[in-house]
Design an enzyme around this catalytic site. Sequence first.
Site, short mmCIF file in Angstrom:
data_model
loop_
_atom_site.label_atom_id
_atom_site.label_comp_id
_atom_site.label_asym_id
_atom_site.label_seq_id
_atom_site.Cartn_x
_atom_site.Cartn_y
_atom_site.Cartn_z
N ASP A 69 -10.25 1.70 -4.41
CA ASP A 69 -10.22 3.16 -4.25
C ASP A 69 -10.82 3.88 -5.44
O ASP A 69 -11.62 4.79 -5.29
CB ASP A 69 -8.77 3.64 -4.11
CG ASP A 69 -8.19 3.35 -2.73
OD1 ASP A 69 -8.95 3.43 -1.75
OD2 ASP A 69 -6.99 3.05 -2.64
N GLU A 87 1.69 -0.07 -4.87
CA GLU A 87 0.76 0.96 -5.30
C GLU A 87 1.49 2.30 -5.31
O GLU A 87 1.67 2.91 -4.27
CB GLU A 87 -0.44 1.03 -4.35
CG GLU A 87 -1.43 2.11 -4.73
CD GLU A 87 -2.28 2.60 -3.56
OE1 GLU A 87 -3.44 2.93 -3.78
OE2 GLU A 87 -1.78 2.65 -2.41
N ASP A 95 0.83 -1.20 0.00
CA ASP A 95 0.00 0.00 0.00
C ASP A 95 0.87 1.26 0.00
O ASP A 95 1.94 1.29 0.62
CB ASP A 95 -0.89 -0.02 1.25
CG ASP A 95 -1.87 1.12 1.28
OD1 ASP A 95 -2.70 1.21 0.35
OD2 ASP A 95 -1.80 1.94 2.22
#
Lengths: 744, 528
Positions: free
Chosen positions: A631, A548, A523
């Site tokens: 997201d 990410e 993340d």
Amino acid sequence: GSSEWDQPPSEIRPPGSVPIKDSAIETPLETSPNSEGHILHEVQIKFDKDTPVAAINFVLKEEGTGAWFQHKGGDFRIPLSGSLKDGDPLGAKQGVKPEGSNAQLKEAVPGEKGPSTKCISEFYEEYPILKSEYFEHFVSVAVTENSETDKSLVEFYTDITGDVIIHWGVCKGNTMTWEIPPEPHPPNTKIFRQKALQTLLEQKTDGTGSAVSFLLDADYSGLVFVLKLNEHTWLRNLENGFDFYIPLTRVEQFGSTQEPHRAGEHKLDDKSAQTDGLISDIRNLVVGLSSRRGQRAKNKVLQEDILQEIERLAAEAYSIFRSPTIDAIEDPVYIDDPESVKPACSGTGSGFEIVCQGFNWESHKSGKWYVELGTKAKELSSLGFTIVWSPPPTDSVSPEGYMPRDLYNLNSRYGTMAELKQLVDIFHENGVKVLGDAVLNHRCAQFQNQNGIWNIFGGRMNWDDRAVVADDPHFQGRGNKSSGDNFHAAPNIDHSQDFVRTDIKEWLRWMRKEVGYDGWRLDFARGFWGGYVKDYMEATEPYFAVGEYWDSLSYTYGEMDYNQDAHRQRIVDWINATNGTAGAFDVTTKGILHMALERSEYWRLSDEKGKPPGVLGWWPSRAVTFIENHDTGSTQGHWRFPYGMEMQGYAYILTHPGTPAVFYDHIFSHLQQDIAKLMSIRCRLKIQCRSKIKILKAEQNLYAAEINENLLMKIGAGHFEPTGPVNWIVAAEGHDYKIWEAAS
Amino acid sequence: MDALQTQHAAAAASPAARRLRGGGAGHAAPRRVEFGRPRRGGSARDVLSVAGPGRFSVQAAGAVVQGGTKNSRDVVEDVGAVRLFVGLPINSVTDGATVNSARGIEAGMRAVKLLGVDGVELQVFWSVVQPESPDKFSWTGYRAVADMARDEGLSLRVSLRIHGSPGGSVPKLPSWVGAAAAKDRDILFTDGAGGRHEDCLSFAVDELPVLAGMSPLQRYEAFFRSFVDAFDDLFESTITDVTVGLGPNGELRYPSYPPGSDVTQFIGVGEFQCYDKYMLAQLRQHAEALGNPMWGLAGPHNAPGYDESPDSSEFFRDHGSWDSPYGDFFLSWYAGKLLSHGDRVLGMASRVFGSKPVELSAKVPFMHWWHGAQSRPAEAVAGFYKSNKKNGYSPVAKVFAQHGCTMVVPGMDVCMNKQQRNTGSSPDKLLVQIKNACRRHGARIAGENASLVMTHTSSFPRIKSNIVTAELMRPTFFTYRRMGAEFFSPEHWPPFMEFVRSVVCGEWDEDDETAAAVSTYDELPQPV
């Protein structure tokens, strides 16, 4: 005598002290007013002369702002034993006297004599502390034309109290060369080195500020000034770092508008009584726009434009010249024989992976997602997925898991640790690898420090504020500055600290072993240096890893740029920093697909070199392509893929090199059959992350490419039919997309 | 106001166009320094640039006025502007047909043009232009780059390279030349241990028909003439300079560095390269002619190895063999072979380019290391030597002057304090030595920096002082090398911009204007 900090023995700690890790304590200073009415901050540390203390080290910290005060960039140090060397920067007991409104501190050491040779006699030192504070003030300058006297009335007014001096001059023509106007000068004016005047403003009797006004000949083109408060404090134009410039001619477009010192203002006063004067001024201007002045001013503006253009061109050239090194990174050897593909030493899996994101933003709601996802394992496997990305597993402040707290507590809103292990087992039984979602950038604290700031961690990794980066004032971290961007909702972890990395590696290894994860989805990888990721990946040897790294694409005037090399370069730089041990989500490709599909600008899908314009064009084996995630889509919808065009997106990523990732919401929707078909084609034709691609068309309404020499695809409304000697058979077809395979 | 006047004076002192007398060095080789410069369309300032019209030459002019005429030989009477070039990437073209990073080159050209740079330098490699056979030239790629420069209004300095380049991004020699070298290994330069320089044909075969029935010199001439044909229309508008490559790295020198190594990185003494059979034959012949056949059997047996100190063996020691009659015999012959190679190629080049309005130039090495040693060993093994401890650059300067060829000195950025003391480096003395040689024989000089890798941004003041000077031996142009990722990096680009601005117009306009104001509170500490 070493410079290492140790916690003082408990008997000498002043009341109210709070231990900070094992090496220091924090002691609040007591406040008391001194004789002059200022507030003094002081602390007394008393201890027995036999106490084995070599020195007291300290730094000061201001509560509230969290600002630190050090001595010449290091600790204040009071040696209590050993011979004192001359020139020791901080000889002994000292008081530290801060400047400005801050506190005063004294450290009183009892003057008792210690062992004879190691005695330090009583002494007292003062050291300055520099504290910067921001104030907002304004200076207004009003210029009134008086056509009768042919003079201008200049009025300065500021709300700064105390003595304020304007250091000023006038200029002629369009130069900004300082000149001194002829006398008479305003009252309280001194000539400074024959170059400028210094005029003291008159303080208003009500204490609200100071002002001055004077007359100037009207033939000056401008007035330049800076403000002087005292010998050490000058205020200049914060906007350009130079002087304030007030145009005296009525040609506002020639003067740059400027906001003096933050909240300043600057206006030209147009009183109706002066209308005549104004009009004549304007007439003068029009008639006498005698070229040189105007030309020069124009040139100046142009020069700024040119400078900006130069900067832009240099940046563009930089990004282009840098990219060939990327070509070198990606081995241009295309693997035709799948048998020769080496398995996974670099976080890329077999090369033939297809990832399923196994959750969405709502998955935590049932409280038993692991169980529910487990029931779909067989189906996902049969659809052709080889990897499933499972949600962040730890104890978390937010139910979705992205605000982790106790990292070793794997009971979450998705289920218990036992259920998680079971889920992993089920997928393994079905031949699907499982990625854990590791949130390494930030971590929520369990305890407050003495200032009430949540930055003390609990559980098995009970770090304190030294594990928190120092450059986010909200969390008063005491670590180093962040090696990446900050995520502002939680304390960002300082990965530069050895103990942090050691603990994280241990935790990741523990999850590999205990849970059985095969790899990682990382993340917010923007938050810390890719080099640390390399460290983590090498310590855990994941089968597959993807980070990410999500930041904004390049836009000019609200239009997405065709060239997104700078954007993908940042992602590639990150991958490169990980030494290729992890791939990254191809955010560039998603962004370009948005534009290409939404506005029918399919030409965007070929870069200047005729290659795919995203990360997959530069480093396909490390590009994890996707069109949606929890997201961007789901119930958050931060950056949703163009509605109704998802299949075009999948037709692109599932036929192209790179490792495609399919979103849970899509595979379990009406799109399932269509996606499944594309996946089966990908498997059948052995398309993999390094497959060769040739772009055939990239036009307004059509994109077509040949992949692996056995697949043709097109998206867009434009007409495309394969030609050539190969016998192409339609393999899949849908709205604005079509796929052919070579007849065997 | 001072600043303003300076600007005007600068503009006045800068003639817009001046032509090289006679238009060609070949026809009337200037015996004396000739400072007239061709300044044609390529550098016409029809596009506004931040640098503005003021040229830095005013500073030199000012010095002339103040310096008086006491020693007019040392002072430039006719102050032309030093032209500033930026080198294009060495691998701009690698396959003959396509331009690599074309968009980057385009953006880069535009950026430097706006900055006020006069032109760009393009390295044109024989190996790229004539890669596969002696029958075919492919100019498309280079032509595209030249057109970009023309469209941008930039002057173009073309460096014709007949030998390979270090770094390996460009092929060393045409493959058909390589094939010839594979058959006869001795046409390549060879060191004492038998190591061959795959990127460099021996000067001894210049006039022997070793390349598909023709001599290397004839092949070079065909290469040059083909270039003239392909770019003929640009000579009047864009191409202002042609630099002829005379040896490895484009410099007139022996490849005295270890075979296969990067010439730009090597700072050892080096070794003599006279061990191919053609060189050895000529050495033997020469020795026999002088009645000392024993001297012609091989090169010096007691010279140091590539990276050894000159003191490690007898030859280059103080009062060592180099200082003996044998040493003088060998070194004179060795340097003479280099000189006659330079003479041959430059003679051919001035015939080819004589009718074109271009300034002909060629590059010499800037070997400042071991300059402190009496024997100047690094210079000697590279072929720079003159008997009786005289200036080794002097004979070279003479040949350059005879062909009207400007001497390009590639070390205008090298500062004393950055060099390793233990190599006896002395860039200052070397530069003076080169300038003296050129002044004596009337050759012009021009400058380059060593390379971006070696040029620290703090070298800019050094470059500036070397090119903005009132002395006679002022460079006619300076080329900053070279465009690429590092050049445009955030670390390098801003200081480079400052450098160009300060060179091109003294100071930026704004700086002039605010200078007076700033100086009034120059004692001011950091304002809040």
